[in-house]
Scaffold this motif. Structure first.
Motif, mmCIF file in Angstrom:
data_model
loop_
_atom_site.group_PDB
_atom_site.id
_atom_site.type_symbol
_atom_site.label_atom_id
_atom_site.label_comp_id
_atom_site.label_asym_id
_atom_site.label_seq_id
_atom_site.Cartn_x
_atom_site.Cartn_y
_atom_site.Cartn_z
ATOM 1 N N VAL A 292 -3.929 4.052 -4.960
ATOM 2 C CA VAL A 292 -2.606 3.430 -4.843
ATOM 3 C C VAL A 292 -2.323 3.285 -3.352
ATOM 4 C CG1 VAL A 292 -0.147 3.601 -5.354
ATOM 5 C CG2 VAL A 292 -1.824 4.437 -7.013
ATOM 6 N N PHE A 293 -2.000 2.080 -2.930
ATOM 7 C CA PHE A 293 -1.734 1.817 -1.522
ATOM 8 C C PHE A 293 -0.589 0.823 -1.414
ATOM 9 C CE2 PHE A 293 -4.986 -1.065 -3.051
ATOM 10 C CZ PHE A 293 -4.578 -2.319 -2.593
ATOM 11 N N ASP A 294 -0.018 0.742 -0.205
ATOM 12 C CA ASP A 294 1.017 -0.274 -0.030
ATOM 13 C C ASP A 294 0.401 -1.517 0.608
ATOM 14 O OD1 ASP A 294 0.755 0.148 2.688
ATOM 15 O OD2 ASP A 294 2.606 1.279 2.903
ATOM 16 N N ARG A 295 1.196 -2.537 0.746
ATOM 17 C CA ARG A 295 0.648 -3.819 1.199
ATOM 18 C C ARG A 295 0.177 -3.775 2.655
ATOM 19 N NH1 ARG A 295 1.567 -7.882 -2.413
ATOM 20 N NH2 ARG A 295 3.042 -7.416 -4.093
ATOM 21 N N SER A 296 0.604 -2.776 3.403
ATOM 22 C CA SER A 296 0.146 -2.658 4.785
ATOM 23 C C SER A 296 -1.181 -1.900 4.887
ATOM 24 C CB SER A 296 1.207 -1.940 5.629
ATOM 25 O OG SER A 296 1.334 -0.590 5.208
#
Length: 707
Positions: A254-258
């Motif tokens: 799970v990661f963010d868009r950055s």
């Protein structure tokens, strides 16, 4: 008719039938396998997308469930807890709240209240690590909770840390010290003041423990400037992803868009990265230096940062299939990434295809067996005859018993092959094997004549053979001699020798013909040593059997000689002729004078190499020579796999003193040389060379005293 000179390619009936039938079966099987593989691939991709969707839904449900629990607790605290109480009283009230919440929501790390006057109370668990402000020590071994107490003063805010055990007993209190922590400047405070409901912060890295997480907060219902909050770590999400990770080579993240890392099955270990600790920021995917995760993220970026897409990318030459989905549930900036090796995903389809290939192969083989059995009956005898001729041409004699053929021509061919094999195998017993191979391979001429080339020649002779032969019956002499020649001959041949002839009890052998070898001198020395050591063991057997030993002397010389065929038109002998051959024979005879075993010329010593040990014997004029020649005794060789070829310890011990005596003789100090030789004779009385040189020194010493 074919044109003259045109080469015709011949096919056997058996091959033609088998080939045509095989092509037909393979075309049918290939079409079926290709169709089935296409269908299986389509179904596999469809199943993979459904599995990925189930995993995404499970992650969303896990997050939404945690949020619902935290929201209920926040609502309850904002209605029931009086935010106007003192910091100490609030700590006592929030402690059981955190304990109850921890049982329902393992991700909950702490609960807190921040007030408009700058005061702040945080109750947090120590499962994720100890805040650095508490320090370390044995008194904290049973600590389970920590209190962070921030209070405003006239000079600014101060912070006080307290550690307690599971029963609430205080274990350590860190005195109040100035701090720049002000709850009113925290994002969750300003967002809660601007909202009437519950707010959720984006994931961030906590300041006092090495954990990443989110904060859920809301304004108090009783005091507008007070905000209740719950800190939740992402560690439980890491564990949940680990439970969803099947098969083991499936990758979940799970990661963010950055590109910041939010959760991973090994997230707890990955977040210890020193750069993230120093910068107090979330760890990025590129910080991990994990090619697979970086490949997944960059494939996501290349797709335009769009969620709900299938991805294909390569890492280290391996192909991967992946998918990205938006988490939602208040985390619209978070992306779930899934990747699996293409080989793993397609494993079942490939297995089915392999089974189909196997079934097709079995079908082809079964069909071929039927065809081959029909034609084998006729073709087998001819093929066997061809194999026998090919084997004989490789000088591989002896074959399994053939099945008699009912065809006259095949039967006569088999008899002719047997006669050829018998004749050639017996011929090789009378002529050196290398010569026969060269003649058959048309590398050597069978015409009379020869060529001049370097040759190393060996002569051997048995000491006292005549006396021994007179004491035995002719049959015993023949048996013993054959046994002797078998032993010594095998070692010479193993060392690359061509045995020219057996002369009574003697052997003449040479190296560097018919096959040229640059190391022929070293091979000759090696052959002489091997033969000598082999004869030592054979003589021990003769003595044990009650017979006399066959002590053998060897002579070696190297030089140019004429090599070729000598004789008449109807009978020839492949041999070497020249002065080099005669000198090798003379050196063998000189052994008797000096009591040595292997005498070699100075030319042999110079060309043998450094792996061989020699000792100087004498300078003499052998019979047939016109000038003095230095002769040496070959004592041993340094061969790693054959330690028995090394010189005896006695020879090694006496060699320095022998060389010293030779130096004294060269200097004309005959008396001192005689003294040294007398000691050598006493040490090694069986070494005749010492006695010969001692006698010579005594004569020279007496002569030098005559006026």
């Amino acid at each position: 008719m074919s044109q003259a000179g045109r080469k015709t390619f011949l096919w056997s009936l058996q091959a033609v039938v088998a080939l045509v039938f095989t092509v037909i079966v393979l075309l049918i099987s290939g079409a079926l396998i290709g169709f089935n593989h296409h269908q299986l691939t389509t179904l596999t991709f469809r199943d993979a997308e459904e599995d990925f969707s189930r995993i995404t839904d499970s992650v969303r449900n896990e997050i939404s469930g945690s949020l619902r629990v935290a929201s209920s607790v926040l609502d309850t605290m904002s209605l029931t807890v009086d935010p106007n109480l003192s910091i100490g009283q609030l700590a006592i009230i929030l402690t059981p709240v955190l304990k109850d919440l921890g049982r329902l929501l393992p991700a909950a790390m702490g609960v807190f209240i921040g007030r408009g006057d700058g005061s702040h109370i945080l109750v947090q668990t120590l499962d994720g690590g100890f805040p650095p402000e508490l320090g370390t020590g044995p008194d904290l071994k049973s600590a389970v909770l920590a209190y962070m107490l921030v209070q405003p003063t006239t000079t600014g805010e101060t912070v006080e840390w307290v550690a307690v055990d599971s029963d609430g007993r205080e274990l350590r209190r860190v005195p109040a010290r100035p701090t720049d922590f002000d709850p009113r400047r925290r994002p969750w405070y300003t967002a809660s003041q601007a909202s009437q409901g519950i707010i959720l912060t984006p994931p961030y890295r906590f300041a006092n423990v090495p954990e990443a997480g989110v904060t859920m907060a809301r304004q108090s219902r009783q005091r507008p400037d007070a905000v209740f909050g719950i800190d939740m770590t992402l560690a439980s999400l890491d564990q949940y992803l680990e439970r969803l990770r099947f098969p083991p080579d499936l990758e979940l993240i799970v990661f963010d868009r950055s590109g910041a890392l939010i959760a991973h099955p090994r997230g707890a270990a990955l977040r210890q990265f020193s750069r993230a600790d120093l910068s107090n920021q979330l760890l990025t995917i590129d910080d991990l230096k994990l090619p697979l995760l970086s490949g997944l993220f960059h494939a996501f970026q290349d797709s335009g940062n769009g969620a709900g897409r299938n991805l294909s990318f390569n890492v280290g030459g391996d192909a991967y299939f992946g998918r990205t989905e938006q988490v939602g549930e208040g985390f619209d900036n978070l992306i779930i990434g899934i990747a699996i090796p293409y080989d793993t995903m397609m494993g079942p389809a490939e297995q089915i295809r392999s089974i189909l290939l196997l079934v097709s192969a079995v079908s082809v083989i079964a069909a071929l067996i039927i065809v081959l059995l029909a034609s084998r009956r006729l073709a087998l005898p001819l093929r066997t005859a061809t194999d026998d001729i090919r084997r004989i041409m490789k000088f591989e004699f002896g074959h399994a018993r053939r099945i008699p053929s009912q065809i006259v021509e095949v039967l006569e061919l088999s008899r002719a092959i047997d006669t050829l094999e018998l004749a050639l195998s017996n011929f090789m017993r009378y002529v050196p094997t290398a010569l026969v191979r060269g003649i058959i391979g048309r590398r050597f001429s069978s015409e009379l004549g020869g060529i001049r080339q370097p040759i190393t020649v060996l002569f051997s002779d048995v000491a006292g053979f005549t006396t021994m032969a007179e004491a035995l019956d002719p049959e015993q002499v023949m048996n013993k001699t054959s046994r002797y020649f078998s032993e010594i001959g095998s070692e010479l041949i193993r060392s690359g020798a061509t045995i020219d002839k057996y002369i009574g009890d003697s052997i003449m052998a040479f190296w560097n013909a018919p096959e040229m070898r640059e190391d022929h001198v070293a091979l000759a020395c090696l052959g002489a040593l091997r033969a000598s050591r082999r004869l030592d063991r054979l003589n021990a057997e003769f003595i044990a059997e009650g017979g006399a030993p066959m002590r053998t002397r060897f002579g070696l010389h190297t030089g140019e000689a004429v090599v070729g065929n000598v004789g008449s038109v109807d009978r020839m002998n492949y041999t070497v002729l020249g002065h080099t051959v005669n000198m090798a024979s003379r050196f063998e005879k000189l052994n008797k004078r000096y009591g040595t075993t292997i005498l070699v010329s100075e030319d042999v010593r110079g060309a043998a190499g450094t792996n061989f040990l020699f000792r100087f014997v004498d300078k003499t004029i052998p019979e047939g020579a016109h000038a003095e020649i230095a002769v040496y005794e070959l004592l041993g060789a340094d061969v790693p796999d054959e330690p028995e070829l090394a010189a005896s310890q006695e020879r090694l011990n006496t060699l320095p003193f022998w060389n010293e005596a030779l130096v004294l003789c060269e200097a004309g100090e005959w008396g001192r040389a005689a003294e040294t030789l007398e000691e050598l004779v006493a040490t090694a009385p069986e070494d005749t060379l010492f006695k010969v040189q001692l006698q010579r020194c005594r004569i020279h010493a007496q002569t030098s005293r005559i006026p």
